[in-house]
Scaffold this active site. Sequence first.
Site: not given
Length: 284
Positions: A55, A113
């Site tokens: 992010y 992830h």
Amino acid sequence: MTDKQVVFNGDVRLPAMGQGTWFMGENASQRSREVSALRAGIDAGLTLIDTAEMYADGGAEEVVGEAINGLRDRVFLVSKVYPWNAGGQKAIAACEASLRRLGTDYLDLYLLHWRGNYSLAETVEVMETLIQQGKIRRWGVSNLDYADMQELWNVDGGKACATNQVLYHLASRGIEFDLLPWCQQQAMPIMAYCPLAQAGRLRDGLLENRTVREIAHAHQVSSAQVLLAWVISHAGVMAIPKAASVEHVKDNAAARELTLSVEELAMLDKAFPAPGRKTRLDMV
């Protein structure tokens, strides 16, 4: 307050609503607003904060680090490792970089992830190493489908997986066919990302849907609160909506108090039926 909770690894009980941070840290002018929102969320009981090295290239972790400064003991902190960093020394270096950005010496939960070139066995091995080093307390995965989870379960140490974080909202219900029931059988929480379909961007008309609005009107709440209440009405499911303002955070937190009736759940089922067959895992 309705006490909707999920249990991780049989030892940590958390509210069924946390805070997501995707898209935070991308604009310096928004930083103080984002920090204030996360702090307001902690005060409102949304004590799980989910972030990732992906992010804003670590920028979201820096925002979270500022938000939890002085509040670390009140927070259950989650971050995620890129697939290409999810093995060997690369994973250890990636975790250490996340810890530096977050201003802490440990993560409560560290997630793969999504799947990449490292084998699940290599990832499990390095996760166990990180636990032994005290850098993480537990580990889990994200964006793994049913077949992936069966494979993980057959890896030595794979059953220590604490959670699977996947996309789940009223208009994306594919996990209900096999993945969600299996995770519930294992008493493994699902963390639902994009529970509002990114404010409806992933599904046009979701927030404006007539049935959703009718239920919202009946309870004097927002459509978003109905969607969040629907997600956490499922056993063992936690929602992690992102909110970039204090007002938005308070709305999300209030959704924990909303209990949908059997009739209302049936109305939503009819408006957005779950698929009756296996579908590909939805991801963004």
